[in-house]
Design a protein around this motif. Structure first.
Motif, short mmCIF file in Angstrom:
data_model
loop_
_atom_site.label_atom_id
_atom_site.label_comp_id
_atom_site.label_asym_id
_atom_site.label_seq_id
_atom_site.Cartn_x
_atom_site.Cartn_y
_atom_site.Cartn_z
N LEU B 50 -33.90 99.76 78.22
CA LEU B 50 -34.73 99.08 78.42
C LEU B 50 -35.22 98.55 80.17
CD1 LEU B 50 -34.08 95.14 76.46
CD2 LEU B 50 -36.86 96.60 76.06
N PHE B 51 -34.79 99.61 80.26
CA PHE B 51 -35.21 99.85 82.09
C PHE B 51 -36.26 100.00 82.72
CE2 PHE B 51 -30.63 102.70 82.37
CZ PHE B 51 -30.25 101.40 82.24
N GLN B 52 -37.09 100.85 82.08
CA GLN B 52 -39.04 100.77 82.58
C GLN B 52 -39.46 99.52 81.90
OE1 GLN B 52 -40.47 104.04 80.22
NE2 GLN B 52 -40.12 105.10 82.27
N ALA B 53 -38.90 98.65 80.88
CA ALA B 53 -39.68 98.01 80.47
C ALA B 53 -39.14 96.01 80.96
CB ALA B 53 -39.01 97.29 79.35
N ARG B 54 -38.03 96.21 81.47
CA ARG B 54 -37.70 95.10 82.39
C ARG B 54 -37.89 95.63 84.00
NH1 ARG B 54 -34.29 91.77 80.27
NH2 ARG B 54 -34.56 89.87 81.69
N GLY B 55 -37.91 96.91 84.36
CA GLY B 55 -37.91 97.17 86.16
C GLY B 55 -36.94 97.71 86.44
N TRP B 56 -36.01 97.51 85.65
CA TRP B 56 -34.50 97.92 86.68
C TRP B 56 -34.95 98.75 87.38
CZ3 TRP B 56 -34.54 92.62 86.97
CH2 TRP B 56 -34.08 92.02 86.13
N ASP B 57 -34.13 99.36 88.37
CA ASP B 57 -33.07 100.30 89.08
C ASP B 57 -32.01 100.58 88.81
OD1 ASP B 57 -32.47 102.58 90.93
OD2 ASP B 57 -34.40 102.48 92.58
N TRP B 58 -31.43 101.94 87.74
CA TRP B 58 -30.12 101.33 87.28
C TRP B 58 -29.14 102.43 88.58
CZ3 TRP B 58 -27.11 98.60 85.56
CH2 TRP B 58 -25.74 98.73 84.90
N ASP B 313 -39.85 91.43 76.37
CA ASP B 313 -38.55 91.61 76.85
C ASP B 313 -38.41 90.51 77.68
OD1 ASP B 313 -36.08 92.14 75.29
OD2 ASP B 313 -37.56 93.57 74.88
N GLY B 314 -37.23 89.29 78.62
CA GLY B 314 -36.94 89.00 80.02
C GLY B 314 -38.44 88.11 80.12
N ILE B 315 -38.99 87.16 78.96
CA ILE B 315 -40.02 86.79 79.37
C ILE B 315 -40.16 85.37 78.52
CG2 ILE B 315 -42.33 85.98 79.44
CD1 ILE B 315 -42.73 88.94 80.22
N GLY B 316 -39.33 85.99 76.71
CA GLY B 316 -39.36 84.80 75.79
C GLY B 316 -40.73 84.53 75.70
N HIS B 317 -40.82 83.34 73.86
CA HIS B 317 -41.73 82.70 73.70
C HIS B 317 -41.51 81.26 74.52
CE1 HIS B 317 -42.85 85.35 69.99
NE2 HIS B 317 -41.28 85.27 69.97
#
Lengths: 262, 352
Positions: B50-58, B313-317
């Motif tokens: 989920l790095f890309q999906a959540r925009g995390w810079d690992w 992911d990270g937003i939810g319903h």
């Protein structure tokens, strides 16, 4: 416990026979031999798909063998073996895993001309199915496997010391193998859907490999003592090694057995 | 000759047993703080989905936390550093645990779980059963599947604490009795997830159309773009679906397969989500991973998208009707979700 007693009794019987039996009956030339053996498997495995650590594998071993000598002295061999036990690592007691290993070997070996009449040398091919499963004991939510359909080059040497005593050496290495491994992340829906379809599991989603991507060797040294015309005992040592990009395994196996010629 | 052979064999065995582990297997991993940190960071770097999906810079996370670890870092300090590092992912499928002192004394850290714990504490099923329900029944030994009926109303109630670990046929038995209700409340608060197949089977009792509810792809290599081809996840209706009003109750501790369940349910007009926004953790947890210091960890390996291609992911319903209970409500024996739902069914559908 009951199983352990039976195995112990079987091994003791084989061992005693090997050391002390005296038999003067002339040895008859037989064409087929059926063998049953039991022993101990000790080795190591590392699979980075599962864990970065090296695990020590210890467990029991059983094998059923069949060998038939053809008219021209060529050999057909078949072996079915199973080993199971525990994987441990010194890093944590809670990392213990179970392992299961099974082998099916079918070989055809051509007899080569050798000057020494007491020595037979063979060269041929073997199909070897090697199954390895390791499952984390505390939860089945960590496991790994390697299923290899190996097409091997095999050589064997038999040396008859005298009427009753003989030893043999053999070695096999795969030339081409169909290797099935877990997916990159260890698990996927395809694996989930097929987890009860064993034949499909061991024969799909693999890839063909040769020496550079999958290397294995199986070495065997054995000693036979013929008790009677038909019955003999044996002690065998096997060394198995296999390696691919993520998986590495080395095993020492010692087994004692009874053979029946017919 | 015989003795010589036996001696030779014994010698070969002895040599082999005693000396070849290092030669054959190579050196084992070092159990030091720096190597443990490197193994954890690298494993996620190669497998986390989920790095890309959540925009995390690992890499930036590495730059922040790696200097905090040295050869002298204690285990306690390493635990703090690692948990702080995993917290940056805000992903409840990512965790680290120490079970070296047994299951009873295990220490667990779950990323992004603080709000989930807070939400969990505000849900009191026994109180709901006593205050709002009649004929309340728990159907399985894990207490995951419970049903009842709203007091003095023809409204059914199902609480699912998870999707799995109970016979899936339970839903068939329960729905036979509930078919005659005017509405059904499906409470998936404090639902930790489980099997999407369970969610699919249960949702099938409330929908009448086959459709793709999400696409999913697995990480299949170490590169940031190494993913399998997207796979359509399809929702399938069951026999005699219940198509009268259905209310799905959620909170921040509605997670994973429970969120899949909402993906399957929410497109239908007769379904309304009441409660708080869900956790936003749609992915799936990896196999358990191992560190030389005896700790275990896991992480998300999949990327889910809506059929429109959106990442959730990270937003939810986000609920149709937002309701957030409080400690005050709980102390006064009030479940705001239930109260709001009963009122909603009355005003929206005239169900009393």
């Amino acid at each position: 416990m009951k199983n352990n007693i039976i195995i112990l009794a079987f091994l003791s019987f084989c061992f005693c026979c090997t050391l002390s039996a005296q038999q003067t009956t002339p040895i008859r030339t037989s064409k087929s031999t059926l063998g049953l053996s039991a022993g101990y498997n000790y080795g190591w495995f590392k699979d980075t798909n599962y864990s970065p650590l090296i695990y020590t594998s210890k467990g029991r071993l059983f094998a059923l063998t069949y060998e038939h000598e053809g008219k021209k002295g060529n050999l057909f061999q078949a072996q079915l073996s199973y080993s199971g036990g525990e994987d441990t690592t010194p890093f944590s007691d809670s990392f213990m895993a179970d392992f299961w290993q099974g082998d099916i070997e079918l070989a055809w070996l051509k007899k080569l001309n050798v000057a020494n009449p007491k020595t037979d040398l063979y060269l041929g091919g073997q199909y070897h199915f090697d199954l390895n499963m390791n499952i984390f004991i505390d939860t089945d939510y960590a496991f790994t496997f390697l299923f290899a359909h190996r097409f091997e080059l095999k050589t064997k040497l038999n040396h008859q010391i005298n009427q009753k005593n003989s030893f043999h050496l053999s070695a096999a290495i795969p030339v081409a193998s169909y290797v099935v491994r877990p997916p990159y992340t260890g698990y996927d829906d395809d694996l989930d859907a097929n987890q009860d379809k064993y034949l499909k599991l061991v024969s799909t989603n693999g890839d063909w490999r040769t020496f550079n991507k999958y290397f294995a060797i199986k070495f065997n040294a054995g000693y036979n003592y013929q008790l009677t015309e038909r019955i003999g005992t044996s002690i065998n040592y096997d060394f198995n090694f296999q390696k691919e990009s993520q998986f590495k395994q080395a095993q020492h196996q010692v087994k004692l057995g009874l053979n029946y010629k017919f | 000759m015989k003795n010589l052979l036996i001696a030779l064999l014994a010698f070969t065995l002895l040599i082999s047993f005693s000396s070849c582990k290092e030669t054959l297997m190579g050196p084992d991993e070092l159990n030091d703080p720096e190597n443990n940190f490197e193994l954890l960071w690298n494993d996620l770097n190669n497998h986390y989905g989920l790095f890309q999906a959540r925009g995390w810079d690992w890499d930036a996370v590495y730059d922040e936390f790696r200097p905090q670890v040295s050869a002298n870092t204690t285990n306690e300090e390493l635990w703090t550093i690692m948990t702080n590092m995993l917290e940056t992912l805000d992903d409840s499928h990512t965790y680290i645990q120490d079970r070296r002192n047994g299951e009873a004394n295990k220490r667990v850290f779950i990323s992004g779980y603080e709000l989930n714990y807070a939400a969990k504490a505000l849900f009191d099923r026994p109180m709901i059963a006593e205050t709002y329900l009649e004929d309340f029944e728990i159907h399985d030994e894990n207490e995951f599947f419970a049903t009842g009926k709203v007091q003095d109303k023809n409204i059914g109630y199902i609480h699912l604490k998870g999707f799995g670990d109970y016979p899936i046929d339970l839903i068939d038995e329960v729905m036979v009795d509930m078919q005659n209700h005017d509405a059904i409340i499906i409470d998936i608060r404090n639902n930790h997830g489980g099997s999407p197949a369970y969610a699919q089977r249960i949702s099938g009792k409330f929908i009448d159309k086959t459709f793709t509810y999400a696409t999913m792809k697995d990480k299949n290599g170490p590169g940031p773009n190494d993913f399998s081809a997207p796979q359509n996840l399809v929702s399938i209706p069951g026999e005699n679906p219940f198509l009268k009003p259905v209310i799905v109750l959620t909170n921040r501790s509605t997670i994973s397969a429970a969120e899949d369940f909402l993906l399957m349910m929410k497109p239908f007009d007769h379904v309304t989500q009441i409660g708080d926004t869900t956790a936003g953790d749609f992915s799936d947890t990896s196999m358990i991973r191992f560190l030389p210091n005896g700790w275990e960890f896991g992480y998300s390996t999949r990327e889910y998208r809506t059929p429109a291609g959106d990442i959730i992911d990270g937003i939810g319903h986000i609920p149709d009707v937002l309701v957030m209970g409080s400690e005050g409500h709980l102390q006064n024996g009030i479940d705001l979700h239930m109260q709001t739902t009963i009122q909603y069914l009355k005003t929206r559908y005239g169900i009393e």
